[in-house]
Design a protein around this motif. Structure first.
Motif, PDB file in Angstrom:
ATOM      1  N   LYS A   1       0.819  -1.219   0.000  1.00  0.00           N
ATOM      2  CA  LYS A   1       0.000   0.000   0.000  1.00  0.00           C
ATOM      3  C   LYS A   1       0.855   1.273   0.000  1.00  0.00           C
ATOM      4  O   LYS A   1       0.557   2.247   0.680  1.00  0.00           O
ATOM      5  N   GLY A   2       1.965   1.231  -0.737  1.00  0.00           N
ATOM      6  CA  GLY A   2       2.822   2.405  -0.866  1.00  0.00           C
ATOM      7  C   GLY A   2       3.729   2.673   0.312  1.00  0.00           C
ATOM      8  O   GLY A   2       4.451   3.667   0.317  1.00  0.00           O
ATOM      9  N   ASP A   3       3.737   1.804   1.321  1.00  0.00           N
ATOM     10  CA  ASP A   3       4.595   2.001   2.501  1.00  0.00           C
ATOM     11  C   ASP A   3       6.013   1.549   2.159  1.00  0.00           C
ATOM     12  O   ASP A   3       6.274   0.362   2.016  1.00  0.00           O
ATOM     13  N   ILE A   4       6.909   2.499   2.029  1.00  0.00           N
ATOM     14  CA  ILE A   4       8.282   2.192   1.645  1.00  0.00           C
ATOM     15  C   ILE A   4       8.968   1.278   2.643  1.00  0.00           C
ATOM     16  O   ILE A   4       9.847   0.504   2.268  1.00  0.00           O
ATOM     17  N   THR A   5       8.564   1.303   3.905  1.00  0.00           N
ATOM     18  CA  THR A   5       9.226   0.434   4.884  1.00  0.00           C
ATOM     19  C   THR A   5       8.948  -1.038   4.595  1.00  0.00           C
ATOM     20  O   THR A   5       9.826  -1.887   4.780  1.00  0.00           O
TER      21      THR A   5
ATOM     22  N   PRO B   1      27.291  -2.794   2.472  1.00  0.00           N
ATOM     23  CA  PRO B   1      27.053  -1.413   2.925  1.00  0.00           C
ATOM     24  C   PRO B   1      25.604  -0.958   2.711  1.00  0.00           C
ATOM     25  O   PRO B   1      25.033  -0.270   3.561  1.00  0.00           O
ATOM     26  N   ALA B   2      24.991  -1.350   1.606  1.00  0.00           N
ATOM     27  CA  ALA B   2      23.589  -0.993   1.364  1.00  0.00           C
ATOM     28  C   ALA B   2      22.668  -1.741   2.325  1.00  0.00           C
ATOM     29  O   ALA B   2      21.674  -1.182   2.801  1.00  0.00           O
ATOM     30  N   ILE B   3      22.995  -2.983   2.626  1.00  0.00           N
ATOM     31  CA  ILE B   3      22.222  -3.762   3.604  1.00  0.00           C
ATOM     32  C   ILE B   3      22.281  -3.071   4.961  1.00  0.00           C
ATOM     33  O   ILE B   3      21.259  -2.891   5.632  1.00  0.00           O
ATOM     34  N   ASP B   4      23.486  -2.666   5.360  1.00  0.00           N
ATOM     35  CA  ASP B   4      23.648  -1.990   6.655  1.00  0.00           C
ATOM     36  C   ASP B   4      22.877  -0.671   6.695  1.00  0.00           C
ATOM     37  O   ASP B   4      22.234  -0.347   7.700  1.00  0.00           O
ATOM     38  N   ALA B   5      22.907   0.072   5.590  1.00  0.00           N
ATOM     39  CA  ALA B   5      22.185   1.353   5.529  1.00  0.00           C
ATOM     40  C   ALA B   5      20.676   1.126   5.603  1.00  0.00           C
ATOM     41  O   ALA B   5      19.955   1.865   6.291  1.00  0.00           O
ATOM     42  N   ALA B   6      20.189   0.097   4.925  1.00  0.00           N
ATOM     43  CA  ALA B   6      18.754  -0.210   4.961  1.00  0.00           C
ATOM     44  C   ALA B   6      18.335  -0.661   6.355  1.00  0.00           C
ATOM     45  O   ALA B   6      17.255  -0.288   6.837  1.00  0.00           O
ATOM     46  N   ASP B   7      19.176  -1.442   7.010  1.00  0.00           N
ATOM     47  CA  ASP B   7      18.884  -1.842   8.401  1.00  0.00           C
ATOM     48  C   ASP B   7      18.806  -0.619   9.306  1.00  0.00           C
ATOM     49  O   ASP B   7      17.896  -0.511  10.141  1.00  0.00           O
ATOM     50  N   ALA B   8      19.759   0.300   9.163  1.00  0.00           N
ATOM     51  CA  ALA B   8      19.751   1.520   9.982  1.00  0.00           C
ATOM     52  C   ALA B   8      18.493   2.349   9.702  1.00  0.00           C
ATOM     53  O   ALA B   8      17.881   2.899  10.625  1.00  0.00           O
ATOM     54  N   TYR B   9      18.092   2.415   8.442  1.00  0.00           N
ATOM     55  CA  TYR B   9      16.878   3.141   8.069  1.00  0.00           C
ATOM     56  C   TYR B   9      15.658   2.527   8.765  1.00  0.00           C
ATOM     57  O   TYR B   9      14.813   3.242   9.310  1.00  0.00           O
ATOM     58  N   LEU B  10      15.568   1.179   8.750  1.00  0.00           N
ATOM     59  CA  LEU B  10      14.427   0.517   9.380  1.00  0.00           C
ATOM     60  C   LEU B  10      14.466   0.610  10.907  1.00  0.00           C
ATOM     61  O   LEU B  10      13.438   0.410  11.555  1.00  0.00           O
ATOM     62  N   MET B  11      15.618   0.927  11.473  1.00  0.00           N
ATOM     63  CA  MET B  11      15.675   1.213  12.911  1.00  0.00           C
ATOM     64  C   MET B  11      15.024   2.568  13.195  1.00  0.00           C
ATOM     65  O   MET B  11      14.343   2.740  14.197  1.00  0.00           O
TER      66      MET B  11
ATOM     67  N   GLY C   1       6.069  -0.549   8.658  1.00  0.00           N
ATOM     68  CA  GLY C   1       4.697  -0.132   8.888  1.00  0.00           C
ATOM     69  C   GLY C   1       4.538   1.315   9.310  1.00  0.00           C
ATOM     70  O   GLY C   1       3.426   1.795   9.490  1.00  0.00           O
ATOM     71  N   SER C   2       5.642   2.057   9.427  1.00  0.00           N
ATOM     72  CA  SER C   2       5.573   3.435   9.931  1.00  0.00           C
ATOM     73  C   SER C   2       5.227   4.469   8.859  1.00  0.00           C
ATOM     74  O   SER C   2       4.981   5.624   9.190  1.00  0.00           O
ATOM     75  N   ARG C   3       5.236   4.108   7.587  1.00  0.00           N
ATOM     76  CA  ARG C   3       4.832   4.976   6.471  1.00  0.00           C
ATOM     77  C   ARG C   3       5.493   6.357   6.464  1.00  0.00           C
ATOM     78  O   ARG C   3       4.811   7.387   6.478  1.00  0.00           O
ATOM     79  N   PRO C   4       6.816   6.442   6.427  1.00  0.00           N
ATOM     80  CA  PRO C   4       7.456   7.761   6.373  1.00  0.00           C
ATOM     81  C   PRO C   4       7.099   8.485   5.078  1.00  0.00           C
ATOM     82  O   PRO C   4       6.795   7.858   4.063  1.00  0.00           O
TER      83      PRO C   4
ATOM     84  N   ASP D   1      11.828   9.278   0.452  1.00  0.00           N
ATOM     85  CA  ASP D   1      12.777   9.296  -0.660  1.00  0.00           C
ATOM     86  C   ASP D   1      14.045   8.526  -0.312  1.00  0.00           C
ATOM     87  O   ASP D   1      14.603   7.813  -1.154  1.00  0.00           O
ATOM     88  N   GLU D   2      14.512   8.686   0.916  1.00  0.00           N
ATOM     89  CA  GLU D   2      15.705   7.967   1.358  1.00  0.00           C
ATOM     90  C   GLU D   2      15.460   6.456   1.326  1.00  0.00           C
ATOM     91  O   GLU D   2      16.297   5.685   0.856  1.00  0.00           O
ATOM     92  N   GLY D   3      14.307   6.034   1.814  1.00  0.00           N
ATOM     93  CA  GLY D   3      13.958   4.613   1.775  1.00  0.00           C
ATOM     94  C   GLY D   3      13.885   4.081   0.353  1.00  0.00           C
ATOM     95  O   GLY D   3      14.317   2.960   0.072  1.00  0.00           O
ATOM     96  N   GLU D   4      13.329   4.891  -0.547  1.00  0.00           N
ATOM     97  CA  GLU D   4      13.260   4.512  -1.966  1.00  0.00           C
ATOM     98  C   GLU D   4      14.660   4.301  -2.545  1.00  0.00           C
ATOM     99  O   GLU D   4      14.882   3.379  -3.329  1.00  0.00           O
TER     100      GLU D   4
END
Length: 141
Positions: free
Chosen positions: A39-43, A67-77, A82-85, A91-94
């Motif tokens: 439903k468009g939730d980038i997370t 490095p991209a895996i680590d950055a994505a993990d940090a983003y999801l922290m 489900g938080s729908r930023p 944009d960062e999540g995209e």
């Protein structure tokens, strides 16, 4: 392999659990997340590609994506599933999702794909009269 592959081939998983954004998921919970409507939730979209990338690395794929895996993990922290930023956070999540998606779609080790010299579009028959998905699959069989 893509998220769709891992979603449909749980017998091929090289691990029994995955950690996303500091949260450890059982295989059953990860499979539920693969099935979750985005439903468009980038997370959620990012989590699906992150799980696929982690499974690919655990399965022996090129680990240079770490490095991209680590950055994505940090983003999801910062933005849990489900938080729908919105806005720049979305944009960062995209951006992370796109990088992981590109990695997941590079190809699969051990695939019996025919050798082809040329562009990917030419390999798939783009610009030819017979470039439907069915015709492409038939060429690969």
């Amino acid at each position: 392999y893509t998220p769709g592959y891992w979603k449909n081939h749980e017998e091929a998983w090289p691990v029994d659990e995955l950690t996303l954004g500091g949260v450890t998921l059982s295989m059953a919970a990860a499979l539920d997340l693969f099935d979750a409507p985005t439903k468009g939730d980038i997370t959620i979209i990012l989590a699906q590609h992150l799980m696929a990338a982690k499974l690919n690395v655990a399965n022996g794929s090129d680990p240079s994506i770490q490095p991209a895996i680590d950055a994505a993990d940090a983003y999801l922290m910062m933005y849990p599933v489900g938080s729908r930023p919105n806005g720049t956070a979305k944009d960062e999540g995209e951006m992370y999702k796109d990088e992981l998606c590109d990695y997941n779609e590079l190809g699969c080790p051990g695939d019996d794909m025919p050798d082809f010299i040329g562009t990917a579009a030419e390999a798939l028959g783009a610009g030819t009269e017979d470039s439907s998905w069915g015709a492409i699959k038939k060429q690969l069989d």
